[in-house]
Write a protein that holds these residues in place. Sequence first.
Motif, PDB file in Angstrom:
ATOM      1  N   UNK A 170      56.813  49.634  35.607  1.00  0.00           N
ATOM      2  CA  UNK A 170      57.234  51.042  35.631  1.00  0.00           C
ATOM      3  C   UNK A 170      58.442  51.221  36.550  1.00  0.00           C
ATOM      4  N   UNK A 171      58.423  50.594  37.714  1.00  0.00           N
ATOM      5  CA  UNK A 171      59.551  50.716  38.647  1.00  0.00           C
ATOM      6  C   UNK A 171      60.823  50.113  38.050  1.00  0.00           C
ATOM      7  N   UNK A 172      60.711  48.942  37.409  1.00  0.00           N
ATOM      8  CA  UNK A 172      61.885  48.318  36.773  1.00  0.00           C
ATOM      9  C   UNK A 172      62.447  49.193  35.656  1.00  0.00           C
ATOM     10  N   UNK A 173      61.553  49.742  34.851  1.00  0.00           N
ATOM     11  CA  UNK A 173      62.000  50.604  33.755  1.00  0.00           C
ATOM     12  C   UNK A 173      62.726  51.833  34.306  1.00  0.00           C
ATOM     13  N   UNK A 174      62.135  52.455  35.323  1.00  0.00           N
ATOM     14  CA  UNK A 174      62.742  53.652  35.903  1.00  0.00           C
ATOM     15  C   UNK A 174      64.122  53.338  36.480  1.00  0.00           C
ATOM     16  N   UNK A 210      63.957  47.451  42.931  1.00  0.00           N
ATOM     17  CA  UNK A 210      63.821  48.642  42.088  1.00  0.00           C
ATOM     18  C   UNK A 210      63.557  49.905  42.893  1.00  0.00           C
ATOM     19  N   UNK A 211      63.475  49.788  44.205  1.00  0.00           N
ATOM     20  CA  UNK A 211      63.062  50.920  45.040  1.00  0.00           C
ATOM     21  C   UNK A 211      64.237  51.400  45.898  1.00  0.00           C
ATOM     22  N   UNK A 212      64.464  52.700  45.862  1.00  0.00           N
ATOM     23  CA  UNK A 212      65.492  53.308  46.714  1.00  0.00           C
ATOM     24  C   UNK A 212      64.923  53.789  48.046  1.00  0.00           C
ATOM     25  N   UNK A 213      63.652  54.197  48.029  1.00  0.00           N
ATOM     26  CA  UNK A 213      63.028  54.716  49.250  1.00  0.00           C
ATOM     27  C   UNK A 213      61.540  54.385  49.208  1.00  0.00           C
TER      28      UNK A 213
END
Length: 115
Positions: free
Chosen positions: A78-82, A109-112
């Motif tokens: 889900x994080x990769x897709x987003x 994949x994470x900004x915060x």
Amino acid sequence: MITERTGIHTIRRLYLQLLYRCNFECKHCFHGERLEYADAFTAAQACNLLARMQRDYATEAVVLLGGEPFLYKELPRVARHAKHTLGLAVEICTNGYRIGARLREIAPCIDLLRI
């Protein structure tokens, strides 16, 4: 449907609760008995919802929540897709307990990360 009922045309940040399960049993938790429920979304459902929200409501960011989102088996998908497919800003809100290995996997994949 949201626009028709509320007149809202833009939802810039979506708070997506992937599951209710948690690795803690805090007495103050507002989820209560819901912590025992099954996951709220399959990965396909979550990815489809994100794409629809971006298309229909110009969503720019998603906050992935739980329970404890790192218990969600499909969190990397889900994080990769987003992030990589949709180009959304991705935030995860976690209790931070034993997330090291999984965090390394999805860190790109994470900004915060909120703990």
